[in-house]
Enzyme design. Structure first.
Site, PDB file in Angstrom:
ATOM      1  N   ASN A 143       0.543  -1.215   0.136  1.00  0.00           N
ATOM      2  CA  ASN A 143      -0.307  -0.241  -0.382  1.00  0.00           C
ATOM      3  C   ASN A 143       0.862   1.596  -0.160  1.00  0.00           C
ATOM      4  O   ASN A 143       0.643   2.380  -0.177  1.00  0.00           O
ATOM      5  CB  ASN A 143      -1.206   0.327   0.652  1.00  0.00           C
ATOM      6  N   ALA A 169      11.108  -7.935  -2.569  1.00  0.00           N
ATOM      7  CA  ALA A 169       9.858  -6.257  -2.875  1.00  0.00           C
ATOM      8  C   ALA A 169       8.722  -6.925  -3.568  1.00  0.00           C
ATOM      9  O   ALA A 169       8.080  -8.065  -3.272  1.00  0.00           O
ATOM     10  CB  ALA A 169      10.163  -6.238  -4.786  1.00  0.00           C
ATOM     11  N   GLY A 225       2.309  -4.399   6.845  1.00  0.00           N
ATOM     12  CA  GLY A 225       1.566  -5.860   5.740  1.00  0.00           C
ATOM     13  C   GLY A 225       0.142  -6.615   6.507  1.00  0.00           C
ATOM     14  O   GLY A 225       0.154  -5.915   7.778  1.00  0.00           O
ATOM     15  N   GLU A 249       4.170  -4.331  11.229  1.00  0.00           N
ATOM     16  CA  GLU A 249       3.111  -3.758  11.404  1.00  0.00           C
ATOM     17  C   GLU A 249       2.477  -4.097  10.594  1.00  0.00           C
ATOM     18  O   GLU A 249       3.435  -4.379   9.403  1.00  0.00           O
ATOM     19  CB  GLU A 249       3.883  -1.728  10.939  1.00  0.00           C
ATOM     20  N   CYS A 286      -2.946   1.602   6.906  1.00  0.00           N
ATOM     21  CA  CYS A 286      -2.617   1.197   8.176  1.00  0.00           C
ATOM     22  C   CYS A 286      -3.458   1.823   9.394  1.00  0.00           C
ATOM     23  O   CYS A 286      -4.015   1.987  10.384  1.00  0.00           O
ATOM     24  CB  CYS A 286      -1.663   0.665   8.853  1.00  0.00           C
ATOM     25  N   GLU A 377      -9.567  -6.223  11.197  1.00  0.00           N
ATOM     26  CA  GLU A 377      -9.485  -5.313  10.016  1.00  0.00           C
ATOM     27  C   GLU A 377     -10.333  -5.247   9.192  1.00  0.00           C
ATOM     28  O   GLU A 377     -10.192  -6.553   8.759  1.00  0.00           O
ATOM     29  CB  GLU A 377      -8.001  -5.181  10.414  1.00  0.00           C
TER      30      GLU A 377
END
Ligand code: NAP
Length: 509
Positions: A143, A169, A225, A249, A286, A377
């Site tokens: 993102n 990547a 992610g 995170e 996030c 989430e």
């Protein structure tokens, strides 16, 4: 079987044998990490000024990549060009921020306690500073193709700390990452850094990620992610013979608390501000505020009515990649099927292929408390309003949520006076406590905390944004009775670097 193609490259300072990783193969990951380990030993001895120039050169090269870089990122991520331009500016700013930190130098927390033979027992000379951990593996985020990817905050802070970096990547924007990789490679050669101080792994497979985390030379991991991804990598790292830290995170719902007085006075304005934050970037942050709590009242009804209008007016936009698009709609559908959950509204515009459908739901405190699925989430422009019977239930709902990156308190002066104890509750939940504001838009500054209790991150003591992000990649070491000639310059008597140090309990330069 052998996926490693060794080749010679003229670096300008001699020929170097490279192993270019080109497909899934644990043998080639081994080569990458061995190269990183060698580069680390050279790079850690590089002077701060040279490292600073290196970081600044990466920034300049990314800027010089111009519109082509932005165009490539727009094509791969579907993010608007304006957002990408500002994200690149943030990324280059972060690189320069770490360059400035290196030049100033005091970040190593040099502490000197000189010997004292007059005390009993005699006190030895002890000096402490921070040193780099070793090769760091960074997982690029889908993102943030620039700010949390190849040359993003994790890479910038780890290189500043003196660590070699290997980036895996993200396959969703591979070509963008390759262009940024080129900017870094060019900077390596033009600023005379060890050739393998930065390497790029281009393999969209879990096996490659797992091998990188498990490799003996890997000293730490940075990840942004999903919870599933971050936790899997954390578990791999913990199961190693020598466990290493993983700074992951992951998910966060960033709860917003609507206090009674502000709801009564500002319901409509709060709803507009809230929905604007929910749909910003199609909710793919996030810091997206996925849960809002309020006490049943006429004000809350007005908030819901206005939020319904705002969500209806939101325009569906393409999501980052098909996996995120599918995961969003599947998770949203599942949440909406839960007992006691009602749809407040959807965007009134039919979403096109690959586009998110902005959606707002509501439920009551009892249904929310009894169903952990509603706490999860839903990555995208989805949010749920929780109607609580009273302040007690609101606090119970708030406390029931897992660790968060942020939580917001919306209130008037009267609210904050009457509910002052809520600040302490907020501290137990989140890393960043926001008053009368939404969580989207993370300011990059020294006092920012972008982190929070598990599962928002795997280590709430650290931040992924701002200069303190460097602390993830270092450890303290102290030298007892070390001869001056062997001490690092930061700890020598004359303070040749001119940095701030705590010497015998006094701050001095
Ligand atoms: P992701 O699935 O967590 O993948 C991120 C990176 O981790 C990728 O390189 C991926 O490898 C790797 N990975 C994931 N699971 C792994 C495992 N079990 N073992 C080894 N490597 C693993 O994140 P994403 O692709 O960006 O998006 C998927 C979902 O993550 C979204 O729908 C969203 O829910 C969430 N997400 C959250 C945030 C946030 O900031 N909270 C940000 C982005 C995404 P591959 O390259 O092989 O796929």
């Amino acid at each position: 079987m052998v996926a490693v193609k060794p080749f010679l490259l003229d670096t300008g300072e001699g020929w170097v044998l490279f192993f270019q990783y080109n497909k899934k193969n644990s043998m080639s990951i081994d080569n990458i990490m061995q190269q990183a380990a060698i580069a680390f030993q050279q790079y850690r001895e590089t002077k701060a000024e040279q490292k600073a120039v290196f970081l600044e050169t990466i920034a300049a090269n990314m800027e010089a990549a111009g519109a082509a870089l932005i165009g490539q990122a727009a094509e791969e991520t579907h993010l608007p060009q304006a957002r990408l331009v500002s994200e690149r500016a943030r990324t280059t700013m972060q690189l320069r921020m770490f360059a400035a930190l290196l030049r100033e130098g005091s970040w190593v927390e040099a502490t000197v306690d000189t010997a004292d033979a007059t005390v009993n027992p005699a006190k030895p000379d002890i000096r402490k500073m921070l040193i780099p951990l070793g090769p760091v593996v960074v997982f690029g985020a889908s993102n943030f193709p620039f700010a949390y990817s190849t040359a993003g905050g994790d890479t910038a802070s780890a290189l500043a700390a003196g660590c070699a970096v290997v980036v895996k990547a993200h396959p969703a924007h591979l070509k963008t990452s390759q262009l940024v990789h080129k900017a870094i490679k060019d900077a390596i050669f033009s600023s005379g850094m060890p050739p393998h101080v930065f390497q790029h792994v281009e393999d969209g497979s879990f096996e490659a990620g797992e091998s990188l985390v498990k490799h003996a030379a890997t000293a730490a991991v940075g990840f942004t992610g999903s919870f599933a991804g971050g936790k899997a990598l954390y578990d791999h790292a913990a199961a190693r013979k020598n466990p290493i830290p993983v700074f992951a995170e992951m998910g966060s719902t960033n709860p917003i608390i609507l206090l009674p007085d502000t709801l009564e006075k500002n319901a409509e304005e709060l709803a507009r501000q809230y929905i604007a934050s929910v749909v910003l970037g199609m909710g793919q942050f996030c810091t997206n505020p996925g849960i809002v709590l309020g006490i049943e009242s006429e004000g809350l009804s007005r908030f819901i009515a206005e939020a319904e209008k705002e969500i209806a007016a939101a325009i569906p936009q393409p999501m980052l990649h098909e996996g995120i698009y599918k995961a969003y709609h599947a998770k949203m559908e599942k949440a909406l099927q839960q007992t006691g959950v009602n749809v407040v509204g959807h965007s009134s515009t039919e979403p096109g292929a690959g586009e998110a459908w902005p959606t707002l739901a509501e439920t009551d405190g009892t249904a929310f408390l009894s169903n952990p699925l509603l706490h999860e989430e839903v990555f995208g422009p989805y949010a749920i309003i929780v109607r609580c019977t009273d302040l007690d239930q609101l606090q119970k709902v708030w406390r029931s949520l897992a660790g968060q990156l942020t939580t917001s308190l919306m209130g008037t002066e009267k609210d904050f006076t009457e509910h002052a104890s809520m600040r302490a509750l907020a501290e137990s939940i989140a890393g960043r406590i926001i008053f009368n504001g939404v969580p989207t838009g993370v300011t990059v500054c020294n006092s920012m905390v972008h982190g929070g209790p598990f599962p928002a991150t795997t280590d709430s003591r650290f931040t992924a944004v701002g200069i303190n992000g460097i602390k993830r990649w270092v450890r303290p070491v102290c030298y007892q009775n070390c001869p001056q000639t062997l001490l690092p310059p930061a700890l020598q008597n004359g303070n040749p670097l001119g940095i701030w140090r705590l010497v015998n309990n006094e701050w001095t330069r």
